[in-house]
Structures are given as C-alpha cells and as structure tokens.
Design an enzyme around this catalytic site. Structure first.
Site, PDB file in Angstrom:
ATOM      1  N   TYR A   1      24.789  33.408  35.853  1.00 34.75           N
ATOM      2  CA  TYR A   1      25.260  32.263  36.172  1.00 34.75           C
ATOM      3  C   TYR A   1      26.164  32.229  37.241  1.00 34.75           C
ATOM      4  CZ  TYR A   1      27.241  27.753  34.796  1.00 34.75           C
ATOM      5  OH  TYR A   1      27.972  26.352  34.922  1.00 34.75           O
ATOM      6  N   ASP A   2      27.231  33.028  37.091  1.00 36.89           N
ATOM      7  CA  ASP A   2      28.171  33.162  38.185  1.00 36.89           C
ATOM      8  C   ASP A   2      27.743  33.412  39.718  1.00 36.89           C
ATOM      9  OD1 ASP A   2      29.429  33.145  35.700  1.00 36.89           O
ATOM     10  OD2 ASP A   2      30.697  34.727  36.320  1.00 36.89           O
ATOM     11  N   GLU A   3      26.778  34.522  39.697  1.00 35.63           N
ATOM     12  CA  GLU A   3      26.183  34.977  40.989  1.00 35.63           C
ATOM     13  C   GLU A   3      25.288  33.757  41.240  1.00 35.63           C
ATOM     14  OE1 GLU A   3      28.051  36.501  42.745  1.00 35.63           O
ATOM     15  OE2 GLU A   3      28.493  38.783  41.772  1.00 35.63           O
TER      16      GLU A   3
ATOM     17  N   ASN B   1      35.573  23.143  32.756  1.00 28.11           N
ATOM     18  CA  ASN B   1      35.218  22.908  31.379  1.00 28.11           C
ATOM     19  C   ASN B   1      35.223  21.535  31.047  1.00 28.11           C
ATOM     20  OD1 ASN B   1      36.134  25.636  31.764  1.00 28.11           O
ATOM     21  ND2 ASN B   1      35.218  25.919  29.686  1.00 28.11           N
TER      22      ASN B   1
ATOM     23  N   ASN C   1      31.380  23.574  19.356  1.00 24.40           N
ATOM     24  CA  ASN C   1      31.296  24.510  18.275  1.00 24.40           C
ATOM     25  C   ASN C   1      32.666  24.341  17.176  1.00 24.40           C
ATOM     26  OD1 ASN C   1      29.204  26.136  18.785  1.00 24.40           O
ATOM     27  ND2 ASN C   1      30.364  28.077  18.829  1.00 24.40           N
TER      28      ASN C   1
ATOM     29  N   ARG D   1      41.891  27.640  28.807  1.00 19.63           N
ATOM     30  CA  ARG D   1      40.873  26.839  29.528  1.00 19.63           C
ATOM     31  C   ARG D   1      41.628  25.660  29.749  1.00 19.63           C
ATOM     32  NH1 ARG D   1      38.845  31.120  29.322  1.00 19.63           N
ATOM     33  NH2 ARG D   1      36.605  31.710  29.092  1.00 19.63           N
TER      34      ARG D   1
ATOM     35  N   ASP E   1      34.709  37.813  29.403  1.00 18.85           N
ATOM     36  CA  ASP E   1      35.277  36.368  29.241  1.00 18.85           C
ATOM     37  C   ASP E   1      36.499  36.070  29.946  1.00 18.85           C
ATOM     38  OD1 ASP E   1      34.590  34.364  26.310  1.00 18.85           O
ATOM     39  OD2 ASP E   1      36.640  34.241  27.548  1.00 18.85           O
TER      40      ASP E   1
HETATM   41  P1  NAD Z   1      23.223  21.188  30.083  1.00 16.83           P
HETATM   42  O1  NAD Z   1      22.722  22.345  29.633  1.00 16.83           O
HETATM   43  O2  NAD Z   1      23.539  20.007  28.970  1.00 16.83           O
HETATM   44  O3  NAD Z   1      22.320  20.337  31.247  1.00 16.83           O
HETATM   45  C1  NAD Z   1      21.561  20.954  32.090  1.00 16.83           C
HETATM   46  C2  NAD Z   1      20.227  20.252  32.171  1.00 16.83           C
HETATM   47  O4  NAD Z   1      19.592  20.975  33.266  1.00 16.83           O
HETATM   48  C3  NAD Z   1      19.534  20.397  30.962  1.00 16.83           C
HETATM   49  O5  NAD Z   1      19.111  18.945  30.678  1.00 16.83           O
HETATM   50  C4  NAD Z   1      18.326  21.469  31.253  1.00 16.83           C
HETATM   51  O6  NAD Z   1      17.107  20.930  30.383  1.00 16.83           O
HETATM   52  C5  NAD Z   1      18.170  21.048  32.668  1.00 16.83           C
HETATM   53  N1  NAD Z   1      17.546  22.203  33.230  1.00 16.83           N
HETATM   54  C6  NAD Z   1      17.734  23.353  33.007  1.00 16.83           C
HETATM   55  N2  NAD Z   1      16.908  24.543  33.941  1.00 16.83           N
HETATM   56  C7  NAD Z   1      16.198  23.605  34.665  1.00 16.83           C
HETATM   57  C8  NAD Z   1      15.129  23.697  35.673  1.00 16.83           C
HETATM   58  N3  NAD Z   1      14.871  24.932  35.915  1.00 16.83           N
HETATM   59  N4  NAD Z   1      14.599  22.583  36.031  1.00 16.83           N
HETATM   60  C9  NAD Z   1      14.774  21.285  35.500  1.00 16.83           C
HETATM   61  N5  NAD Z   1      15.991  20.952  34.626  1.00 16.83           N
HETATM   62  C10 NAD Z   1      16.553  22.138  34.379  1.00 16.83           C
HETATM   63  O7  NAD Z   1      24.633  21.245  30.996  1.00 16.83           O
HETATM   64  P2  NAD Z   1      25.777  20.368  31.469  1.00 16.83           P
HETATM   65  O8  NAD Z   1      27.113  20.611  30.766  1.00 16.83           O
HETATM   66  O9  NAD Z   1      25.452  18.943  31.417  1.00 16.83           O
HETATM   67  O10 NAD Z   1      25.968  21.009  32.869  1.00 16.83           O
HETATM   68  C11 NAD Z   1      25.139  20.303  34.181  1.00 16.83           C
HETATM   69  C12 NAD Z   1      25.436  20.902  35.280  1.00 16.83           C
HETATM   70  O11 NAD Z   1      26.960  20.922  35.699  1.00 16.83           O
HETATM   71  C13 NAD Z   1      25.042  22.545  35.493  1.00 16.83           C
HETATM   72  O12 NAD Z   1      24.440  22.575  36.730  1.00 16.83           O
HETATM   73  C14 NAD Z   1      26.324  23.377  35.226  1.00 16.83           C
HETATM   74  O13 NAD Z   1      26.440  24.660  35.801  1.00 16.83           O
HETATM   75  C15 NAD Z   1      27.473  22.430  35.764  1.00 16.83           C
HETATM   76  N6  NAD Z   1      28.670  22.486  35.173  1.00 16.83           N
HETATM   77  C16 NAD Z   1      29.031  22.098  33.602  1.00 16.83           C
HETATM   78  C17 NAD Z   1      30.201  22.442  33.425  1.00 16.83           C
HETATM   79  C18 NAD Z   1      30.690  21.881  32.019  1.00 16.83           C
HETATM   80  O14 NAD Z   1      31.647  21.896  31.390  1.00 16.83           O
HETATM   81  N7  NAD Z   1      29.739  20.934  31.404  1.00 16.83           N
HETATM   82  C19 NAD Z   1      31.212  23.127  33.957  1.00 16.83           C
HETATM   83  C20 NAD Z   1      31.022  23.842  35.205  1.00 16.83           C
HETATM   84  C21 NAD Z   1      29.623  23.657  35.817  1.00 16.83           C
HETATM   85  N1  UDP Z   2      35.095  30.331  22.325  1.00 19.38           N
HETATM   86  C1  UDP Z   2      35.365  30.574  20.997  1.00 19.38           C
HETATM   87  N2  UDP Z   2      34.649  30.138  19.893  1.00 19.38           N
HETATM   88  C2  UDP Z   2      33.513  29.741  20.228  1.00 19.38           C
HETATM   89  C3  UDP Z   2      32.909  29.254  21.355  1.00 19.38           C
HETATM   90  C4  UDP Z   2      33.681  29.817  22.572  1.00 19.38           C
HETATM   91  O1  UDP Z   2      36.528  31.155  20.835  1.00 19.38           O
HETATM   92  O2  UDP Z   2      32.793  29.037  19.200  1.00 19.38           O
HETATM   93  C5  UDP Z   2      35.554  30.774  23.512  1.00 19.38           C
HETATM   94  C6  UDP Z   2      34.973  31.522  24.491  1.00 19.38           C
HETATM   95  O3  UDP Z   2      34.981  32.916  24.280  1.00 19.38           O
HETATM   96  C7  UDP Z   2      35.829  31.113  25.585  1.00 19.38           C
HETATM   97  C8  UDP Z   2      36.270  29.808  25.543  1.00 19.38           C
HETATM   98  O4  UDP Z   2      36.224  29.663  23.942  1.00 19.38           O
HETATM   99  O5  UDP Z   2      36.911  32.006  25.559  1.00 19.38           O
HETATM  100  C9  UDP Z   2      35.579  28.814  26.085  1.00 19.38           C
HETATM  101  O6  UDP Z   2      34.210  29.307  25.791  1.00 19.38           O
HETATM  102  P1  UDP Z   2      33.002  27.941  26.399  1.00 19.38           P
HETATM  103  O7  UDP Z   2      31.677  28.884  26.185  1.00 19.38           O
HETATM  104  O8  UDP Z   2      33.231  26.438  26.063  1.00 19.38           O
HETATM  105  O9  UDP Z   2      33.144  27.971  28.195  1.00 19.38           O
HETATM  106  P2  UDP Z   2      33.230  29.271  29.312  1.00 19.38           P
HETATM  107  O10 UDP Z   2      33.570  30.447  28.676  1.00 19.38           O
HETATM  108  O11 UDP Z   2      32.412  28.989  29.926  1.00 19.38           O
HETATM  109  O12 UDP Z   2      34.330  28.620  29.929  1.00 19.38           O
END
Ligand code: NAD
Ligand code: UDP
Length: 343
Positions: free
Chosen positions: A166-168, A195, A211, A232, A294
């Site tokens: 994801y990160d890379e 987040n 969760n 966060r 994490d």
């Molecule tokens: P989500 O998982 O709810 O939505 C992602 C959507 O992309 C889903 O509907 C999934 O079916 C679709 N998808 C995945 N792979 C696909 C592919 N190969 N082709 C077509 N569709 C595909 O996640 P989200 O929280 O809505 O995140 C949306 C975007 O925002 C992502 O790119 C995520 O990296 C970015 N983002 C979200 C957060 C957050 O906290 N929600 C934080 C940072 C970045």
């Molecule tokens: N986390 C937790 N309990 C859970 C799910 C996540 O303590 O049931 C922790 C997780 O390890 C991280 C933080 O909550 O430290 C945020 O996790 P999340 O998956 O929401 O987002 P991200 O780690 O991608 O910021």
C-alpha cells in the site's frame, strides 16, 4: 439521499476555487467504496454527471443503491488495472482498498491497483486533456520520524514489510502523477488523506473506528492493538470530501501534494474509551499484539491546505462519532449485516 446544500459560487470564487459547470461529467474510480460513494453524492449535488467505476473488491452496491435512479449517475463495473476508454471532464482516482486487512489480503493486486491503475487513469486524462486527482495517503510517511507531518517530509517507509504494498504503491503513484505533470504538462492534483471515518465504512472493514463502534454496540470485547498509546488524527468524511472537491476546482498549477486530515490527535486508547462512553457500552478493552510496522504517531500539518484550498475540517470528533454510531446502529438492525459481523 442527497443532503448537501448546493455550493455557493460567489463564496468559492472568493477562495480561488472554480466550481464545475453544470452537466460536466466526473469519473470517480472506487466510487462504490466509503469515500467514493460520498464523493459521488457531492458531485451530483453540485450539478455534475457522475460515472462511478468500481470492481467491488471492498466497495458495495449498498453504498450507491440510492444513486442508481439519479438521471445523472452511471455505474460501470470495471477494474482500473485494465485500460478504460470513456469521455469525462474530470477524473477522481480513489480505487484502492484502504484498510490494512484488505490491502494485505492480495498485496500484489494492491500494488497493481495503485501503480497500473494510476497509469491507466493518467493516460486517459492525458488523452482527454482533463484534470486528474489522486487520493494518496498519510501512509506515504510510513512510521513518521517527524511530527506533525508536513508535505515536505519524505517519510520513513519499510519497502519490504506487510504494509509496503500500500505505502510503496501509493508513493509510486505520486511519482507517476508528478512525472506526467513534468513530461506531459497534465493538470494533476494529489491529496494525502489522513484517517477518515464516517457512515458507510464497511462494518467488517477492520479499521479502528468501525471495529470499535461495532464491538461497543454489540457489547463485545474492544480489541486494542498493543498498549493503545499509538496516535492517529481522525477526520470526518464530509470534511475530507469537501477538501477533494475544492482541490479539483483549483487552477492547473495547484498540484499539491496536500495533507487532508484533522489535526486533532489522540491515542487509540483514548479513542476507544470515548466510543465506549458515547455508545454507553458494557464492553471491556482487551489488548492484541501490535501489527508489524504499525505507525506510532500520526498528525497532519494542514497549513498548506488552509492556504491554497481555504479548507480546514469543521466536524468535531464527538459530533462525527455520534453520526457514525447512529449509522452503525441502524445497519446492525438489519439481520443479514448482524450475522455477517457476528461471523
Ligand atoms: P474503500 O475500500 O471503502 O474504497 C475503495 C474502493 O475502490 C472500493 O469500492 C473498491 O471496491 C474499489 N477498488 C479497489 N480496487 C479496485 C480496482 N482494481 N478497480 C476498481 N475499483 C477498485 O476505501 P476508502 O476508505 O473509500 O478509500 C478510498 C481511497 O482513499 C483509497 O484510494 C485510499 O487509499 C484513500 N485513502 C483513504 C483513507 C481513509 O481513511 N478512508 C485514508 C487515506 C487514503
Ligand atoms: N487498531 C486497533 N484495533 C483495531 C483496529 C486497529 O487497535 O481493531 C489500531 C491499529 O493497529 C492502528 C490504529 O488502530 O494502530 C489505526 O488503525 P487503522 O487500521 O484504522 O488505520 P491505519 O493503521 O491504517 O492508520
């Protein structure tokens, strides 16, 4: 239901944001997901036509069911790793699983979605000469050594760990966006989202807010990873969507990257305790091992978004959590969802 008032054109113009012309067509990849479905709503409310593209990897029809009858909404089941030929005026690229348990389920596919998906969207935007917005992430900072994180920080990412796909992948996508800008003069926009939470996160999504709310509502044990001292900063979905919308309306030379998040930082333990209090739950907190890599601390510096987008979050954590809790309460009232969460 579309519940947002139409944007005020005069106000937007004063902030240097250009609102889309009525009838312009936006494509939202990942439009059936959490953020994507809210963005589709927001664009429809602004008078745009919306083409929602999704392969349903983590998204669901339930998120967009209420939009299917809208005359300006179109849905296309498609995987962004396969090139796509459509005619649109703007592209928002959101397709990618965002929850660690989902993006780690098929890590090779996650990298393909980020990298090949980005190339396909950039090629399409370049052919059509339209702006393209990438939803990048705070994860590009990895386990940050600088706090709070400003866009100038280059990050501390493990290139070979379980979060690396994801990160890379997202880091490479950013590189591609800026190379298309340099090589093809393409209008690109990059948002580094921190987040975000709110209604329509999948109940089995695995991210901490959903969760803990589901666990608290079901009076089940609340699972905290590690000692819960990791921090966060949580942004309510409407605020994040507002930032994406504003960013798309900026002049071509405004590319970002912009941190989009709420600077209110708290520990995961504090978050869990607040949710237990707001729900009035009998749940107790249990501790599970901290997942590898994490991040310890995360908080956005949003000075740049404030300056260039005239944006800052407006929704407080309590208010946003109460709205999200109400959503999950309603959802868990449906027997099929309750069974799925219990399984
Ligand atoms: P989500 O998982 O709810 O939505 C992602 C959507 O992309 C889903 O509907 C999934 O079916 C679709 N998808 C995945 N792979 C696909 C592919 N190969 N082709 C077509 N569709 C595909 O996640 P989200 O929280 O809505 O995140 C949306 C975007 O925002 C992502 O790119 C995520 O990296 C970015 N983002 C979200 C957060 C957050 O906290 N929600 C934080 C940072 C970045
Ligand atoms: N986390 C937790 N309990 C859970 C799910 C996540 O303590 O049931 C922790 C997780 O390890 C991280 C933080 O909550 O430290 C945020 O996790 P999340 O998956 O929401 O987002 P991200 O780690 O991608 O910021």
């Amino acid at each position: 239901m579309l519940n947002r008032s139409p944007p005020d054109r005069q106000h937007a113009a004063a902030e240097g944001i250009v609102l889309p012309h009525l009838g312009q067509r936006a494509m939202v990849t990942g439009g059936a997901g959490f953020l994507g479905s809210h963005l589709c709503e927001r664009l429809l409310a602004a008078g745009m036509e919306v083409l929602c593209v999704d392969n349903y990897f983590t998204g669901t029809r339930r998120n967009i069911d209420h939009l299917l009858d809208h005359r300006c909404f179109e849905l296309l089941r498609h995987d962004v790793t396969i090139p796509l030929s459509v005619e649109v005026d703007q592209i928002y690229n959101l397709a990618c699983p965002a929850s660690p348990i989902h993006y780690q389920r098929d890590p090779v596919q996650t990298t393909k979605t980020s990298v090949i998906g980005a190339i396909n969207m950039l090629d399409l935007a370049n052919r059509l000469k339209v702006p393209v917005l990438q939803t990048s992430t705070s994860e590009i900072y990895g386990d940050a050594l600088v706090h709070p994180q400003a866009e100038t920080y280059w990050g501390n990412v493990n290139p070979v760990g379980p979060r690396s796909c994801y990160d890379e992948g997202k880091r490479c996508a950013e590189t591609l966006f800026f190379d298309y800008r340099r090589q093809h003069d393409l209008a690109i926009k990059v948002a580094r989202i921190f987040n975000t939470y709110g209604p329509r996160v999948h109940p089995a999504d695995g991210r901490v807010v959903s969760n803990v709310i589901v666990q608290a509502l079901c009076n089940r044990d609340i699972t905290i990873h590690g000692d819960g001292s990791q921090t966060r900063s949580f942004c309510y979905v409407d605020d994040t969507i507002d930032a994406l919308f504003r960013l798309m309306g900026t002049a071509d030379e405004v590319t970002g990257p912009f941190n989009i998040g709420n600077p209110h930082e708290l520990s995961i333990h504090e978050l869990a305790s607040l949710i237990v209090e707001l729900v009035g739950s009998r749940s107790r907190i249990v501790h599970l091992p901290l997942p590898q890599d994490d991040p310890r601390q995360r908080k956005p510096d949003i000075s740049s978004a404030k300056e260039h987008l005239g944006w800052e979050p407006r929704t407080g954590l309590r208010e946003g959590l109460l709205r999200t809790i109400a959503y999950f309460e309603d959802l868990l009232g449906q027997p099929s969802i309750r069974d799925m969460v219990a399984a």
